[in-house]
Scaffold this active site. Structure first.
Site, PDB file in Angstrom:
ATOM      1  CG  HIS A 135     -10.409   3.833   2.728  1.00 29.79           C
ATOM      2  ND1 HIS A 135     -11.068   3.970   3.918  1.00 29.79           N
ATOM      3  CD2 HIS A 135      -9.085   3.913   3.049  1.00 29.79           C
ATOM      4  CE1 HIS A 135     -10.215   4.155   4.901  1.00 29.79           C
ATOM      5  NE2 HIS A 135      -8.998   4.125   4.397  1.00 29.79           N
ATOM      6  CG  HIS A 144      -2.028   0.981   1.175  1.00 32.60           C
ATOM      7  ND1 HIS A 144      -3.110   0.829   0.345  1.00 32.60           N
ATOM      8  CD2 HIS A 144      -2.224   2.149   1.832  1.00 32.60           C
ATOM      9  CE1 HIS A 144      -3.937   1.857   0.501  1.00 32.60           C
ATOM     10  NE2 HIS A 144      -3.415   2.671   1.393  1.00 32.60           N
TER      11      HIS A 144
END
Length: 733
Positions: free
Chosen positions: A88, A42
């Site tokens: 998200h 990430h």
């Protein structure tokens, strides 16, 4: 360090050896946690970085490309637009309301930390199969409600309009939904702020909400696949407070009016860790941080937790020495914490202290420069050979009449009006929204400072990306730009959110590599560089990956906001033209999905010259006042595009389309638009000038809709279009 602890931090043997080399010793738990977060997929893009190199990122109007919190383009009159999109996904599957809400909060901070007041939100959403009474279908409906509720809650409370987006559904997303949040802000060209920490002895100030244990390990969680064990990791999902973020935004914008700071950085993924290392790394500086000075909302927090918490509504500032009290005064006015927690050094190291004891020491440049860049194996997916020959022309000719096909496709959730979702959003806060959800096409807002309009087109057809990841990604760029152009604005740049499955699967990495090539090609040919973006991998559950989803937002400018072109019929008796080639493309089409339950076929290459010619035709003809409306032909082809335009306008039309195959009314050929023309003679001169194929479909008007042999009363069509989606979501049928 024991192997179980290393494994729990998702650190490989090779990576651990590199850590030992960098430190010259064993790491302690705090240091291991920092490496784990910063080297997570990430944060480090270790699987994707190789393929992101080479994206077109420059143009005369690009002020800031990738590498900062958000991208920046010049929009004229001394003003700039600041924008970015991020994912998200995992948090929103685990806890849809807070996951989606904090996704919005995070992207807002990325924009206003650059000095811009955020003026618009948009969202790209993917859900699984919402029809049916199986547990998975009921859960998907719960996710739709939770995600849309979270988005509206955060945006509405912040006083920022959510002016558009896209939403699609497929069983391939049953195990992994996608929530991609986009935000755009406006500021003066000479008032942009950057995320850097420099100047030996300058103070490092923590501002915003207090730090808690919520969101702990979020970056690492977002860099892993789902399974039954980690689907319930609710503690890794942040809890948002939009009212605190509203105060933070206003305090930051007030701060930016003064010459008090060197740089500012959002505490996003990996929280204090990523913000401090990124600010130092950009400047080649070192930093000391005294973690016991960090404002805490929970007792007994440890340095490990403080560095890795992803609590929301926080920023890290590098201030000018001597300005500390003035900065504290501003944030106290807005009832927010502001504490000096460190200082910039020349050591090139991050030195972490706890009650004056050195508890962590990591070289900053080696942490980022030695971050793994993986060359994962790639392999063309086996399924592509199975589906590529299954084109409509080759398939068993179905016996379904076009009338029945039209009625079935009209009732598909992709076509149905999504007012259940977007009616929760306040799209008109700030009074600058020109085109909003439900108006079809790009969303458009006015910029009062220079009287221009900014158009934002969001697009990604996941079925076409499944059929051909390269062409599908290129089409996302082209289609999002086409939406912008159909509003009369000139597309200038894109931001992307590249959502793919497990990078450890060679077939997924092949899809990703192909998608990047498609984006590079389309951005170069269409002159819309990439200025910001995000990569989200590991979107898979129990070994099943999502369809490739490179979501794109194209941003463009119309110098005169009063010349914004609508996307739906405006008046009766207006001539309607179809511009662009119809080639009988059914690969990845909604027709095949609905009628035959197949996602198959072969896509043809994109003709970028014709795509750009269509954009330029509409932009120039609109400037000359020749057009009444324009809309890109999307999923469901000409038939569904016209049907949606009729429903939204409140009157129909009788249209005739010349087809090689009667089913071509549903074909999804690229680079086409439905255009309403005021002056047909002059418009034909433009068509000749730009060398585009066209046909006159008919005229608007009446209470009936028809195209070729398909017909339906407008009342019946509107009843389905406006009411069926809410019935599905609320289990009313």
């Amino acid at each position: 360090m024991d192997k179980e602890t290393i494994k729990a931090h998702k650190i490989s043997d090779e990576e651990y050896s590199k850590i030992l080399e960098i430190l010259g010793r064993e790491p302690n738990l705090l240091e291991l946690g920092v490496f784990s977060a910063m080297w997570s997929e990430h944060c480090s893009y270790k699987s994707s970085k190789k393929y992101l190199n080479g994206f077109p990122t420059k143009a005369p109007w690009v002020i800031q490309g990738p590498g900062e919190n958000a991208g920046v383009i010049d929009i004229g009159g001394g003003m700039v637009a600041v924008f970015k999109m991020e994912s998200h996904n995992h948090p929103s599957y685990i806890e849809p309301f807070q996951g989606a809400a904090t996704g919005v909060g995070g992207i807002l901070r990325d924009v206003f930390t650059m000095g811009a007041r955020v003026e618009a939100n948009m969202n790209s959403l993917r859900f699984g199969d919402i029809k049916g009474n199986e547990a998975v279908n009921r859960y998907q409906r719960y996710l739709v409600k939770g995600v849309s509720g979270g988005i509206s809650h955060y945006g509405n409370c912040m006083g920022i309009p959510t002016i558009g987006g896209e939403i699609s559904f497929d069983s391939g997303f049953n195990g992994n939904i996608l929530v991609n949040a986009f935000a755009l802000g406006i500021c003066k060209k000479d008032e942009i702020f950057y995320g850097r920490a420099e100047g030996i002895g300058n103070p490092v100030i923590y501002v915003g909400s207090k730090t808690g244990r919520d969101g702990l390990g979020g970056a690492v969680m977002a860099s892993d696949s789902f399974n039954e064990e980690n689907k319930s990791l609710r503690p890794t999902v942040q809890v948002g407070d939009p009212f605190a973020e509203k105060l933070l935004m206003e305090a930051c914008l007030e701060l930016f009016k003064h010459d008090y700071i060197i740089g500012i950085q959002d505490m996003g993924a990996a929280g204090l860790t990523s913000s401090s290392f990124e600010m130092s790394g950009r400047s080649g500086s070192g930093m000391k941080m005294y973690l016991d000075k960090v404002p805490m909302r929970e007792e007994g927090m440890t340095p490990y937790e403080l560095m890795l918490s992803e609590s929301q509504e926080r920023m890290l500032i590098c201030a000018k020495k001597g300005c500390e009290d003035k900065i504290k005064e501003i944030f106290a006015k807005w009832d927010l914490d502001a504490e000096v927690i460190g200082e910039v050094t020349s050591s090139g190291k991050m030195e972490l202290f706890w009650h004056n004891e050195l508890v962590g020491e990591i070289p900053i440049d080696p942490l980022s420069e030695a971050a793994p860049v993986l060359d994962r194996p790639t392999k063309k997916p086996a399924y592509l050979d199975e589906i590529k020959l299954d084109n409509l022309q080759c398939a068993t000719i179905n016996t379904m009449k076009n009338q029945e096909a039209f009625e079935r496709i009209l009732k598909d959730e992709h076509i149905l009006n999504k007012s259940f979702v977007y009616d929760q959003y306040d799209a008109n806060i700030g009074t600058n929204t020109i085109k909003q959800p439900g108006h079809l096409g790009a969303s458009v807002m006015r910029v009062k400072e220079n009287n221009c309009a900014i158009a934002m087109g969001m697009e990604c057809n996941t079925r076409m990306n499944f059929v051909n990841p390269k062409i599908g990604a290129a089409l996302a760029v082209a289609s999002s730009g086409r939406k912008v152009a159909m509003s009369g604005a000139t597309p200038l740049a894109i931001t992307d959110c590249l959502n793919y499955g497990n990078p450890e699967n060679p077939e997924v990495m092949w899809q990703f590599a192909q998608g990047c090539e498609g984006i590079k090609e389309a951005c170069k040919e269409l002159n819309t560089p990439v200025v910001s973006g995000n990569v989200s991998l590991y979107n898979d559950t129990d070994g099943v990956s999502i369809q490739p989803t490179p979501a794109i937002v194209s941003v463009g400018v119309n110098e005169d906001y009063t010349k914004t072109l609508p996307s739906v019929f405006q008046n009766e008796n207006t001539a309607v033209y179809l511009v662009g080639d119809t080639k009988g493309i059914f690969a990845g089409s909604l027709y095949r999905k609905v009628v035959e339950d197949k996602i198959t076929g072969t896509l043809v290459e994109v003709d970028y010259k014709k795509e750009r010619a269509l954009w330029d035709l509409v932009i120039s003809a609109n400037k000359d006042g020749l057009l009444e409306f324009a809309n890109s032909v999307g999923i469901g082809g000409v038939a569904m595009t016209l049907a949606k335009m009729s429903c939204n306008a409140g009157f129909g039309g009788e249209f005739k389309m010349l087809c090689d195959d009667s089913r071509d009314i549903f074909d999804e050929s690229y680079s086409r638009a439905i255009i309403g023309v005021k002056d047909e003679a002059k418009f034909k001169e433009y068509l000749h000038k730009f060398g585009l194929v066209w046909q006159r479909l008919g005229e608007t008007g009446g209470n009936k809709f028809s195209i070729n042999e398909v017909s339906m009363s407008l009342d019946d069509m509107k009843d389905i279009y406006f009411n069926d989606f809410v019935k599905i979501i609320k289990d009313e049928k």
